[in-house]
Design an enzyme around this catalytic site. Structure first.
Site, PDB file in Angstrom:
ATOM      1  N   GLN A   1     -19.021  12.935 -17.668  1.00  0.00           N
ATOM      2  CA  GLN A   1     -18.760  13.670 -19.105  1.00  0.00           C
ATOM      3  C   GLN A   1     -18.584  12.589 -20.106  1.00  0.00           C
ATOM      4  OE1 GLN A   1     -15.873  17.030 -18.966  1.00  0.00           O
ATOM      5  NE2 GLN A   1     -14.513  15.558 -19.817  1.00  0.00           N
ATOM      6  N   GLY A   2     -19.193  12.855 -21.161  1.00  0.00           N
ATOM      7  CA  GLY A   2     -18.927  12.025 -22.319  1.00  0.00           C
ATOM      8  C   GLY A   2     -18.353  12.728 -23.467  1.00  0.00           C
ATOM      9  N   TYR A   3     -16.846  12.727 -23.084  1.00  0.00           N
ATOM     10  CA  TYR A   3     -15.929  13.338 -24.174  1.00  0.00           C
ATOM     11  C   TYR A   3     -15.380  12.222 -25.019  1.00  0.00           C
ATOM     12  CZ  TYR A   3     -16.592  18.325 -23.296  1.00  0.00           C
ATOM     13  OH  TYR A   3     -17.180  19.787 -23.018  1.00  0.00           O
ATOM     14  N   SER A   4     -14.176  11.891 -24.446  1.00  0.00           N
ATOM     15  CA  SER A   4     -13.065  10.909 -24.874  1.00  0.00           C
ATOM     16  C   SER A   4     -13.828   9.598 -25.448  1.00  0.00           C
ATOM     17  CB  SER A   4     -12.201  10.578 -23.803  1.00  0.00           C
ATOM     18  OG  SER A   4     -11.288  11.683 -23.413  1.00  0.00           O
TER      19      SER A   4
ATOM     20  N   SER B   1     -15.454   9.598 -15.620  1.00  0.00           N
ATOM     21  CA  SER B   1     -15.330   9.339 -14.378  1.00  0.00           C
ATOM     22  C   SER B   1     -16.651   9.458 -13.678  1.00  0.00           C
ATOM     23  CB  SER B   1     -14.612  10.568 -13.856  1.00  0.00           C
ATOM     24  OG  SER B   1     -13.301  10.644 -14.326  1.00  0.00           O
TER      25      SER B   1
ATOM     26  N   GLU C   1     -13.216  24.233 -16.199  1.00  0.00           N
ATOM     27  CA  GLU C   1     -12.519  23.401 -15.608  1.00  0.00           C
ATOM     28  C   GLU C   1     -11.052  23.976 -14.928  1.00  0.00           C
ATOM     29  OE1 GLU C   1     -11.039  18.650 -16.277  1.00  0.00           O
ATOM     30  OE2 GLU C   1     -11.162  20.037 -17.914  1.00  0.00           O
TER      31      GLU C   1
ATOM     32  N   ASN D   1       0.430  16.522 -21.482  1.00  0.00           N
ATOM     33  CA  ASN D   1       1.452  17.761 -21.426  1.00  0.00           C
ATOM     34  C   ASN D   1       1.967  17.871 -22.984  1.00  0.00           C
ATOM     35  OD1 ASN D   1       1.544  17.730 -18.788  1.00  0.00           O
ATOM     36  ND2 ASN D   1       3.651  17.544 -18.476  1.00  0.00           N
TER      37      ASN D   1
END
Length: 395
Positions: free
Chosen positions: A128-131, A163, A246, A372
């Site tokens: 996954q290439g998000y952040s 990841s 997710e 959170n």
């Protein structure tokens, strides 16, 4: 809310359990009990292919793409039995649980036929290439950019916390494709092959000694123009839908993993005498209650009454903060049960045992996948309808 299973579903459970038992006691016995996300990657690739051969890899997908058209109940059952059997973490979790369902939801017929079967067969792994360094919880701040060059998209930028990128064949990338756009506007959702000169993956060493996460750099990386989900500029909608998946069926498998971890804590407490401490017993009881409440909440969430499997309902918004806080507390309980022995590694360098690693890893649970603090904002704004938090400079 459905809490039980029919005789037919229990027969399906028996079939799944028998298959897992045979494989994990036979040709893949060496993988049983592995908890590290990066251990034995070659053997776990072989395991992904074996799951695909037997059509256990993506059972909820249509048969045409390598699945079994399994019902939601059957997906829950297999997830539970997979964890109960001590099967290894899925090396292609991102492909099976995130990329695949998103392609099913947004992909063209051509994209589905081309991209889904290799995932189901365990032949292509995804990440996954998000952040990004300046776009973590604030995903809309991404700066990775892409533009059309003939029949390709060209990509420049950096992603972080990708990841298992070091084992992956493909990465889905949220990139800014409209120059001058800001926030969620002007983003596109691109599917990019990793094995090319324009992509560099650098593992990040974690406090556990593992290197699950990576930095991923794009320096003129290319992907075909056809490798875009949705229309250009609609990447935000696709990205948000993916995050909904997710919170889907995989939550039940996750909880079976938690069950195994709590049982390990209880065994350790009995073995070293910590269970005689009334405060430790009280914390174990609290952890047990919390785990059971999570299970009932997840079944309710998946039943369709509060958002369904896509996890877009109000109940689903609370799930991440619930499990992350619970597991962080479990990690603290684990290290308190071990005492000073938990601070001593079993092997070379960072060779800590299962429960010490649980403590170290669980410190990040309340950060990744939505901190959170961010989750509380989302619950307040989306579920409770409270006013949005003020944005911009103060003072």
């Amino acid at each position: 809310m459905k809490l039980g299973f029919s005789p037919e579903e229990e027969a399906f459970r028996a079939e799944a359990a028998a298959w897992l038992q045979a494989e994990l006691s036979g040709p893949f016995a060496d993988l049983r009990g592995i908890t590290s996300l990066t251990a034995a990657p070659d053997r776990r690739r072989a395991w992904e292919r074996r799951l695909g051969e037997a059509r256990w890899g993506c059972i909820g997908w249509p048969e045409a793409y390598g699945g079994r058209d399994a019902t939601l109940a059957e997906q829950v059952i297999f997830a539970e039995e997979y964890a109960r059997a001590g099967a290894p973490p899925r090396l292609n979790h991102i492909g099976v649980e995130l990329a695949g369902p998103t392609i099913l939801a947004f992909g063209s017929d051509e994209q589905k036929a081309r991209l889904l079967p290799p995932i189901a067969r365990g032949e292509q792994l995804w990440c996954q290439g998000y952040s990004e360094p300046n776009a973590g919880s604030d995903l809309a701040n991404v700066r990775t950019r892409a533009w059309r060059d003939g029949g390709d998209w060209v990509i420049e930028g950096q992603k972080v916390w990708t990841s298992l990128a070091q084992f992956s064949d493909w990465i889905f990338v949220v990139a800014r494709t409209e120059p001058g756009s800001k926030g969620p506007k002007g983003l596109s959702f691109l599917l990019v092959p990793i094995d090319q000169p324009g992509v560099t993956v650098r593992p990040i060493r974690q406090i556990t000694g593992d290197a699950e996460f990576n930095e991923t750099f794009f320096d003129g990386a290319r992907t075909a123009a056809a490798n875009i989900l949705g229309e250009p500029g609609q990447g935000w909608q696709v990205a948000m839908a993916l995050l909904g998946f997710e919170r889907g069926v995989s939550t039940l498998a996750q909880q079976m993993g938690f069950r195994n971890e709590l049982d390990a804590v209880i065994r350790a407490a009995k073995a070293n005498g910590a269970a005689r401490d009334p405060l430790i017993r009280q914390r174990i009881a609290k952890a047990e209650i919390g785990l059971r409440l999570m299970r009932y909440g997840a079944l309710r969430m998946l039943s369709g009454g509060t958002g369904g499997a896509e996890g877009n309902g109000a109940a689903a918004l609370t799930y991440k903060i619930q499990w992350a806080s619970w597991r962080r507390s479990l990690g603290e309980l684990a290290i308190d049960v071990l005492g000073i022995a938990g601070e001593i590694g079993d092997g070379a360098e960072y060779g800590f045992g299962e429960l010490s690693t649980l403590f170290l890893y669980s410190r990040a649970d309340t950060i990744y996948g939505g901190t959170n603090q961010i989750q509380r904002n989302i619950i307040a704004e989306r579920a409770l309808g409270l006013p949005r938090e003020p944005r911009g400079d103060i003072g």
